[in-house]
Structures are given as structure tokens and as C-alpha cells.
Design a protein around this motif. Structure first.
Motif, mmCIF file in Angstrom:
data_model
loop_
_atom_site.group_PDB
_atom_site.id
_atom_site.type_symbol
_atom_site.label_atom_id
_atom_site.label_comp_id
_atom_site.label_asym_id
_atom_site.label_seq_id
_atom_site.Cartn_x
_atom_site.Cartn_y
_atom_site.Cartn_z
ATOM 1 N N SER A 202 15.263 -38.691 110.322
ATOM 2 C CA SER A 202 16.419 -38.510 109.464
ATOM 3 C C SER A 202 17.580 -39.378 109.935
ATOM 4 O O SER A 202 18.218 -40.081 109.140
ATOM 5 C CB SER A 202 16.840 -37.047 109.432
ATOM 6 O OG SER A 202 17.974 -36.857 108.600
ATOM 7 N N THR B 108 13.672 -40.113 101.655
ATOM 8 C CA THR B 108 13.851 -38.890 100.862
ATOM 9 C C THR B 108 14.177 -37.700 101.748
ATOM 10 O O THR B 108 14.726 -36.705 101.269
ATOM 11 C CB THR B 108 12.584 -38.578 100.043
ATOM 12 O OG1 THR B 108 11.438 -38.580 100.912
ATOM 13 C CG2 THR B 108 12.392 -39.601 98.930
ATOM 14 N N LEU B 109 13.859 -37.802 103.034
ATOM 15 C CA LEU B 109 14.156 -36.701 103.957
ATOM 16 C C LEU B 109 15.672 -36.526 104.108
ATOM 17 O O LEU B 109 16.200 -35.447 103.828
ATOM 18 C CB LEU B 109 13.463 -36.956 105.301
ATOM 19 C CG LEU B 109 13.392 -35.794 106.298
ATOM 20 C CD1 LEU B 109 12.238 -36.000 107.262
ATOM 21 C CD2 LEU B 109 14.683 -35.666 107.088
ATOM 22 N N LEU C 58 17.860 -37.755 102.159
ATOM 23 C CA LEU C 58 18.367 -37.542 100.805
ATOM 24 C C LEU C 58 18.368 -36.050 100.484
ATOM 25 O O LEU C 58 19.342 -35.522 99.931
ATOM 26 C CB LEU C 58 17.508 -38.297 99.782
ATOM 27 C CG LEU C 58 17.903 -38.120 98.311
ATOM 28 C CD1 LEU C 58 19.223 -38.832 98.024
ATOM 29 C CD2 LEU C 58 16.799 -38.635 97.386
ATOM 30 N N ALA C 59 17.274 -35.368 100.826
ATOM 31 C CA ALA C 59 17.178 -33.923 100.578
ATOM 32 C C ALA C 59 18.192 -33.154 101.413
ATOM 33 O O ALA C 59 18.658 -32.085 101.003
ATOM 34 C CB ALA C 59 15.764 -33.439 100.878
ATOM 35 N N GLN C 60 18.557 -33.705 102.575
ATOM 36 C CA GLN C 60 19.575 -33.069 103.422
ATOM 37 C C GLN C 60 20.994 -33.368 102.933
ATOM 38 O O GLN C 60 21.958 -32.850 103.492
ATOM 39 C CB GLN C 60 19.452 -33.577 104.865
ATOM 40 C CG GLN C 60 18.201 -33.155 105.599
ATOM 41 C CD GLN C 60 18.183 -33.765 106.987
ATOM 42 O OE1 GLN C 60 17.993 -34.967 107.164
ATOM 43 N NE2 GLN C 60 18.394 -32.924 107.994
ATOM 44 N N ARG C 61 21.093 -34.270 101.951
ATOM 45 C CA ARG C 61 22.379 -34.734 101.428
ATOM 46 C C ARG C 61 23.169 -35.524 102.463
ATOM 47 O O ARG C 61 24.402 -35.544 102.449
ATOM 48 C CB ARG C 61 23.206 -33.550 100.898
ATOM 49 C CG ARG C 61 22.520 -32.810 99.755
ATOM 50 C CD ARG C 61 23.388 -31.714 99.181
ATOM 51 N NE ARG C 61 22.679 -31.032 98.094
ATOM 52 C CZ ARG C 61 23.173 -29.993 97.414
ATOM 53 N NH1 ARG C 61 24.388 -29.527 97.694
ATOM 54 N NH2 ARG C 61 22.473 -29.430 96.449
ATOM 55 N N SER D 215 7.503 -40.775 99.806
ATOM 56 C CA SER D 215 8.578 -39.844 99.457
ATOM 57 C C SER D 215 8.109 -38.402 99.552
ATOM 58 O O SER D 215 8.838 -37.518 100.016
ATOM 59 C CB SER D 215 9.075 -40.124 98.034
ATOM 60 O OG SER D 215 9.652 -41.401 97.944
ATOM 61 N N LEU E 213 9.684 -35.448 101.911
ATOM 62 C CA LEU E 213 10.155 -34.177 101.372
ATOM 63 C C LEU E 213 9.399 -32.996 101.973
ATOM 64 O O LEU E 213 9.971 -31.920 102.203
ATOM 65 C CB LEU E 213 10.017 -34.174 99.846
ATOM 66 C CG LEU E 213 10.972 -35.109 99.095
ATOM 67 C CD1 LEU E 213 10.615 -35.156 97.617
ATOM 68 C CD2 LEU E 213 12.418 -34.676 99.286
ATOM 69 N N TRP F 97 10.828 -32.392 105.362
ATOM 70 C CA TRP F 97 12.164 -31.795 105.216
ATOM 71 C C TRP F 97 12.033 -30.298 104.932
ATOM 72 O O TRP F 97 12.716 -29.476 105.557
ATOM 73 C CB TRP F 97 12.917 -32.482 104.074
ATOM 74 C CG TRP F 97 14.081 -31.659 103.582
ATOM 75 C CD1 TRP F 97 15.284 -31.489 104.210
ATOM 76 C CD2 TRP F 97 14.131 -30.855 102.393
ATOM 77 N NE1 TRP F 97 16.091 -30.639 103.490
ATOM 78 C CE2 TRP F 97 15.406 -30.235 102.367
ATOM 79 C CE3 TRP F 97 13.242 -30.615 101.351
ATOM 80 C CZ2 TRP F 97 15.795 -29.375 101.333
ATOM 81 C CZ3 TRP F 97 13.634 -29.769 100.333
ATOM 82 C CH2 TRP F 97 14.894 -29.151 100.326
ATOM 83 N N ALA F 98 11.171 -29.942 103.985
ATOM 84 C CA ALA F 98 11.008 -28.538 103.609
ATOM 85 C C ALA F 98 10.486 -27.699 104.767
ATOM 86 O O ALA F 98 10.869 -26.540 104.942
ATOM 87 C CB ALA F 98 10.064 -28.431 102.412
ATOM 88 N N ARG G 178 14.905 -27.976 106.260
ATOM 89 C CA ARG G 178 15.567 -27.288 105.159
ATOM 90 C C ARG G 178 16.349 -26.091 105.665
ATOM 91 O O ARG G 178 15.860 -25.285 106.455
ATOM 92 C CB ARG G 178 14.526 -26.823 104.142
ATOM 93 C CG ARG G 178 15.123 -26.184 102.898
ATOM 94 C CD ARG G 178 14.032 -25.803 101.911
ATOM 95 N NE ARG G 178 14.582 -25.271 100.691
ATOM 96 C CZ ARG G 178 13.850 -24.851 99.655
ATOM 97 N NH1 ARG G 178 12.524 -24.922 99.745
ATOM 98 N NH2 ARG G 178 14.422 -24.384 98.571
#
Length: 269
Positions: A19, A96-97, A99-102, A255, A259, A262-263, A267
Motif C-alpha cells: 500500500s 487498487t489496494l 484506492l480502496a483505503q482512499r 486489481s 482488492l 485489502w478486504a 479493511r
């Protein structure tokens, strides 16, 4: 006292490290991104040249063994990218990791992907042109050219759906290699975790868009000075279509892996 720590960090630590790295990549200056992207295209291209060379002697090895050996040779490309330092589009699909964390926005992700993809293409094409100028395609009394043309023709003959599915599988393996290398604690450990998944995707004949940026033009240009004829269906248009569909598959595969991790690990519940 001997070091008893594992050679590769645990997955949750790798997730955090990936990340952080992806955020740095997504916010890198344009010039640096393009320069490192061109290097990655060339580095992967070197792996392609080695794989084609090994394929030129395929008749002397049983089916399966040839593909595995070619895959091991191709792993040179990702080893150079990760140890020497370069920007590889397919590995960057893990963005995307964050990205999912913003931690990054969609615009930053698309900018990074677009710049690196174009830079990878430029680097790959420049390497192929140099290889042709040197005359590598004439090696082995034309055996190298034959190997390059046959491989490119096989890729160009695949359907769109097959290429997308193959691209998903290819980049799952490539991103797993990138993931494990991020957690490896020495250069030797990094090489050890890079080679098996990369060798596997090459041996299985899967579609990696950045590798194809060198393999397809190499096959199309390998007839230069050899008198070899290009098979029906092998054209620049078919090469472009392959790149488009393999890129889509690679994005889905990488991607999705980003993700998933990340989940599982990052997350916030």
C-alpha cells in the motif's frame, strides 16, 4: 546468534508495505514515472528475448520441459524490474489496494496506469528494434526468428475471450510474485519467490500484456532479412487487439488480487 526470522514477511505486513509503495508510485513525478516505465518495458523485453531463444531449441526437449525452462528464462525480466527498480504496469494494478483505503483517488490511479502502460510500450518497442538491428533474429540460422514468429502467431490467433481469461490468470501469478518479493528480505529471497509464479504463467502460455509488447513486434519483425513468411492472422492489427484484451485481463487479475488483500488484511470494520 543465527537469524531465525522467516525469509518472507507475513501477508499482513506485505499488504501494508505494498500500500505504501503504491501510494508513492501513484504520486511520483511524470518524468520519473515515464523513465522507470520505459526501463520496465525493456527489462521485460530482455526476458522475452531469452524465452524466445530457449524456444528456438524446443525440438530437443520434451513438451512441458521446454515451456518451464523458457518460463525460468523469462523470469529475468521481472527480476530486473523488482531488483534494479522500474515501473511495471501489470504490477501496478495492485494500486487498487490503496484506492480502496482512499489513500489515492481514481484519477491518480488512472494517470499512473496510463503513463506506465505507454512507457512500458515505448521501452519494449525500442528494445525490439535494437534486437533486430543487432541481428539477434538471425541467430541459429533463423531458428530464433522461427521461434519468435511461431510464438507471436499463436498469441495473435486467440479469441478475445480467451485472451482476457488468460490475462487474468497471468497477472494473478505476476502480482503474487510482486507481492511475495515485497516481503522478501534479501535479493536471493526475492529471486527465489519471483521465479516460480513467473515461470508458471509462461509455461502455461498465459497472456501478459507487457511481455506481449515485445513478443508480438519481435515476431512481426523477425522476418527481416530471413525470407521467412508471416503466418495468416499475424498482423499489427491482431497484435494491437491482443494487447487491448490482455491489458483488460491483466487489470482484472491484478486489481482483484489487490482488492482481495485489502478486504482480508486492511479493511477497517
Amino acid at each position: 546468534m543465527a537469524d531465525t526470522s522467516p525469509a518472507v514477511a507475513p501477508p499482513e505486513d506485505i499488504a501494508s508495505a505494498i500500500s505504501d509503495t503504491c501510494v508513492e508510485k501513484a504520486t511520483s513525478p511524470v518524468g520519473k514515472t515515464i523513465g522507470l516505465g520505459m526501463l520496465a518495458g525493456a527489462y521485460i523485453g530482455f526476458g522475452s528475448l531469452v524465452a524466445v531463444l530457449i524456444g528456438a531449441g524446443a525440438s530437443d526437449l520434451p513438451y512441458g520441459l521446454t515451456q518451464i525452462v523458457a518460463g525460468i528464462g523469462f523470469a529475468l525480466g521481472l527480476i530486473l524490474v523488482l531488483l534494479a527498480g522500474a515501473e511495471l504496469f501489470t504490477g501496478n494494478t495492485l494500486m487498487t489496494l490503496p484506492l480502496a483505503q482512499r489513500r489515492i483517488g481514481p484519477g491518480q490511479l488512472l494517470r499512473a496506469w496510463g503513463l506506465v502502460w505507454i512507457a512500458n510500450l515505448i521501452g519494449a518497442l525500442l528494445l525490439v528494434l535494437l534486437a533486430i538491428a543487432v541481428g539477434l533474429h538471425l541467430a541459429g540460422d533463423g531458428a530464433f526468428a522461427t521461434s519468435a514468429i511461431e510464438l507471436a502467431a499463436e498469441k495473435a490467433s486467440k479469441s478475445a475471450g480467451s485472451i482476457v481469461a488468460s490475462g487474468i490468470l497471468a497477472n494473478l501469478l505476476v502480482c503474487v510474485a510482486v507481492w511475495m518479493a515485497a516481503g522478501a528480505k534479501s535479493a536471493v529471497d526475492k529471486v527465489a519467490v519471483i521465479v516460480p509464479p513467473v515461470a508458471a504463467f509462461v509455461a502455461l502460455g498465459l497472456e501478459h500484456s507487457i511481455a506481449n509488447m515485445s513478443l508480438l513486434p519481435l515476431g512481426l519483425l523477425a522476418q527481416t532479412g530471413t525470407g521467412a513468411e508471416l503466418p495468416a492472422g499475424l498482423s499489427w492489427g491482431a497484435a494491437g487487439a491482443n494487447l487491448a484484451w490482455s491489458t483488460l485481463g491483466n487489470i482484472i487479475g491484478g486489481s482483484g488480487l489487490g482488492l482481495a488483500y485489502w478486504a482480508i488484511y486492511l479493511r477497517k470494520t
